[in-house]
Design a protein around this motif. Structure first.
Motif, mmCIF file in Angstrom:
data_model
loop_
_atom_site.group_PDB
_atom_site.id
_atom_site.type_symbol
_atom_site.label_atom_id
_atom_site.label_comp_id
_atom_site.label_asym_id
_atom_site.label_seq_id
_atom_site.Cartn_x
_atom_site.Cartn_y
_atom_site.Cartn_z
ATOM 1 N N ALA A 101 19.911 17.814 -44.160
ATOM 2 C CA ALA A 101 19.945 18.235 -42.761
ATOM 3 C C ALA A 101 21.199 17.639 -42.128
ATOM 4 C CB ALA A 101 18.693 17.786 -42.019
ATOM 5 N N LYS A 102 21.450 18.005 -40.889
ATOM 6 C CA LYS A 102 22.588 17.441 -40.153
ATOM 7 C C LYS A 102 22.122 17.015 -38.776
ATOM 8 C CE LYS A 102 27.445 18.103 -39.040
ATOM 9 N NZ LYS A 102 28.649 18.970 -39.185
ATOM 10 N N ALA A 103 22.393 15.732 -38.445
ATOM 11 C CA ALA A 103 21.910 15.163 -37.193
ATOM 12 C C ALA A 103 22.708 15.681 -36.001
ATOM 13 C CB ALA A 103 21.985 13.642 -37.251
ATOM 14 N N ASP A 104 22.045 15.746 -34.867
ATOM 15 C CA ASP A 104 22.684 16.138 -33.616
ATOM 16 C C ASP A 104 23.121 14.872 -32.872
ATOM 17 O OD1 ASP A 104 23.628 17.685 -31.574
ATOM 18 O OD2 ASP A 104 21.682 18.529 -31.012
ATOM 19 N N GLU A 105 23.621 15.028 -31.651
ATOM 20 C CA GLU A 105 23.998 13.887 -30.833
ATOM 21 C C GLU A 105 22.755 13.172 -30.307
ATOM 22 O OE1 GLU A 105 26.443 15.356 -27.701
ATOM 23 O OE2 GLU A 105 28.257 15.369 -28.920
ATOM 24 N N THR A 106 22.897 11.850 -30.103
ATOM 25 C CA THR A 106 21.824 11.106 -29.460
ATOM 26 C C THR A 106 21.868 11.351 -27.959
ATOM 27 O OG1 THR A 106 23.188 9.131 -29.125
ATOM 28 C CG2 THR A 106 22.023 9.329 -31.236
ATOM 29 N N SER A 107 20.797 10.954 -27.264
ATOM 30 C CA SER A 107 20.787 11.095 -25.806
ATOM 31 C C SER A 107 21.867 10.234 -25.168
ATOM 32 C CB SER A 107 19.409 10.712 -25.257
ATOM 33 O OG SER A 107 19.063 9.398 -25.649
ATOM 34 N N PHE A 108 22.177 9.087 -25.772
ATOM 35 C CA PHE A 108 23.242 8.218 -25.264
ATOM 36 C C PHE A 108 24.594 8.922 -25.341
ATOM 37 C CE2 PHE A 108 26.603 5.102 -26.171
ATOM 38 C CZ PHE A 108 26.548 4.333 -25.012
ATOM 39 N N ALA A 110 25.051 12.162 -25.429
ATOM 40 C CA ALA A 110 25.045 13.309 -24.519
ATOM 41 C C ALA A 110 25.315 12.878 -23.081
ATOM 42 C CB ALA A 110 23.699 14.028 -24.616
ATOM 43 N N LEU A 111 24.835 11.688 -22.684
ATOM 44 C CA LEU A 111 25.035 11.214 -21.315
ATOM 45 C C LEU A 111 26.380 10.527 -21.117
ATOM 46 C CD1 LEU A 111 21.457 9.778 -20.632
ATOM 47 C CD2 LEU A 111 22.428 11.922 -19.785
ATOM 48 N N SER A 112 26.965 10.025 -22.208
ATOM 49 C CA SER A 112 28.264 9.337 -22.119
ATOM 50 C C SER A 112 29.335 10.263 -22.671
ATOM 51 C CB SER A 112 28.233 8.026 -22.905
ATOM 52 O OG SER A 112 27.189 7.194 -22.438
ATOM 53 N N ALA A 113 30.004 10.946 -21.807
ATOM 54 C CA ALA A 113 30.999 11.937 -22.228
ATOM 55 C C ALA A 113 32.098 11.275 -23.040
ATOM 56 C CB ALA A 113 31.588 12.630 -21.007
ATOM 57 N N GLY A 114 32.377 11.854 -24.196
ATOM 58 C CA GLY A 114 33.453 11.362 -25.044
ATOM 59 C C GLY A 114 33.053 10.269 -26.002
ATOM 60 N N VAL A 115 31.869 9.712 -25.889
ATOM 61 C CA VAL A 115 31.416 8.645 -26.783
ATOM 62 C C VAL A 115 30.771 9.264 -28.025
ATOM 63 C CG1 VAL A 115 29.890 6.669 -27.060
ATOM 64 C CG2 VAL A 115 31.083 7.038 -24.888
ATOM 65 N N GLN A 116 31.252 8.885 -29.204
ATOM 66 C CA GLN A 116 30.713 9.376 -30.463
ATOM 67 C C GLN A 116 30.308 8.187 -31.335
ATOM 68 O OE1 GLN A 116 30.267 12.644 -31.519
ATOM 69 N NE2 GLN A 116 30.779 13.227 -29.421
#
Length: 221
Positions: A101-108, A110-116
C-alpha cells in the motif's frame, strides 16, 4: 328322587358361567378386526439430493486479494497482495503473504503547509508475513436448493517484517477470516487482520495498529 333333582340343579348352576364366558369370548372376537390399510399413515418423504463441493486432493493454495489498509496516523489506503497456503490438515494451514500500500499525509502534514515528514519513497508500505491458520468453525453453507458449499471461519496469527518510513519493522499479524469453497479448486476469502509494529515518525516511538480488511480468491493446486 330328591337327590337326582338336586344334582340336576347343581349341574345347571355350574354350566351357566361357562356358557356366559364363551358368549363374551365370541362377542369380543367379533369386535376385534384387522385395521383398514387405507387408514394407516404412510408419510411420503422425498429426500433432497445436494451436490457438495469438496476440497481437492492438492494441499497448496495460491491466491490474490485487495482491500483497505488503515495505516495509523496516515489514513486508510487501498492494499493489494498475494498469498501462498499449505494445508497441513483439515484444521491447520500455513500461510505466506506479501502486501503493498502507499501511505497518505498525516493530519499534521495536512495542517502544516509545506511540512513533509516522509518522502514519496518512504510512504511505500510493504509487508511480508508468515502465518498459521486454524479452522475454528468448519461447516457447510446452503446457498441454493440443490447445492451446498464447504466453508470455514478461521483464526490467523504470525509475524513478519514491514518496510515503511525508511525502515524495517518487526510486525505481528493477528486476524480472523472466512473461506468459501465454490468447487474443488476455487475458493473465496474475506480476511480482517491487525498488523502491529512500533513506529517513530511523529517524535515518539509508539505501537501502531494497522487494520486491514481484504477479499480475494484462491486456487488449489
Amino acid at each position: 328322587m330328591e337327590n337326582r333333582l338336586l344334582c340336576i340343579v347343581l349341574a345347571i348352576v355350574m354350566v351357566s358361567p361357562l356358557s356366559a364366558l364363551a358368549d363374551d369370548s365370541s362377542s369380543s372376537g367379533q369386535v376385534v378386526r384387522d385395521a383398514d390399510p387405507g387408514s394407516v399413515l404412510d408419510p411420503q418423504i422425498e429426500r433432497r439430493r445436494v451436490r457438495e463441493a469438496d476440497i481437492d486432493t492438492e494441499n497448496f493454495e495460491i491466491g490474490t486479494y485487495a482491500g483497505i489498509l488503515s495505516i495509523e496516523d496516515f489514513g486508510a489506503q487501498p492494499v493489494v497482495g498475494a498469498r501462498l497456503d499449505y494445508h497441513l490438515s483439515e484444521d491447520v494451514f500455513l500461510e505466506a503473504v506479501i502486501g503493498h500500500a502507499k501511505a497518505d499525509e498525516t493530519s499534521f502534514e495536512a495542517l502544516s503547509a509545506g511540512v513533509q515528514l516522509l518522502t514519496d519513497d518512504e510512504r511505500e508500505y510493504t509487508y511480508y508475513q508468515a502465518l498459521v491458520g486454524y479452522n475454528l468453525l468448519p461447516g457447510e453453507a446452503f446457498l441454493s436448493r440443490n447445492r451446498t458449499y464447504n466453508n470455514a471461519l478461521y483464526l490467523l496469527g504470525g509475524a513478519g517484517m514491514t518496510e515503511f518510513a525508511g525502515d524495517d519493522h518487526f510486525t505481528l499479524g493477528l486476524g480472523v477470516g472466512y473461506r468459501l469453497l465454490i468447487n474443488d479448486w476455487l475458493t473465496v476469502r474475506v480476511d480482517m487482520k491487525d498488523n502491529i509494529f512500533n513506529l517513530d515518525v511523529l517524535g515518539e516511538d509508539k505501537m501502531t495498529h494497522n487494520l486491514e480488511l481484504t477479499a480475494g480468491v484462491g486456487l488449489f493446486f
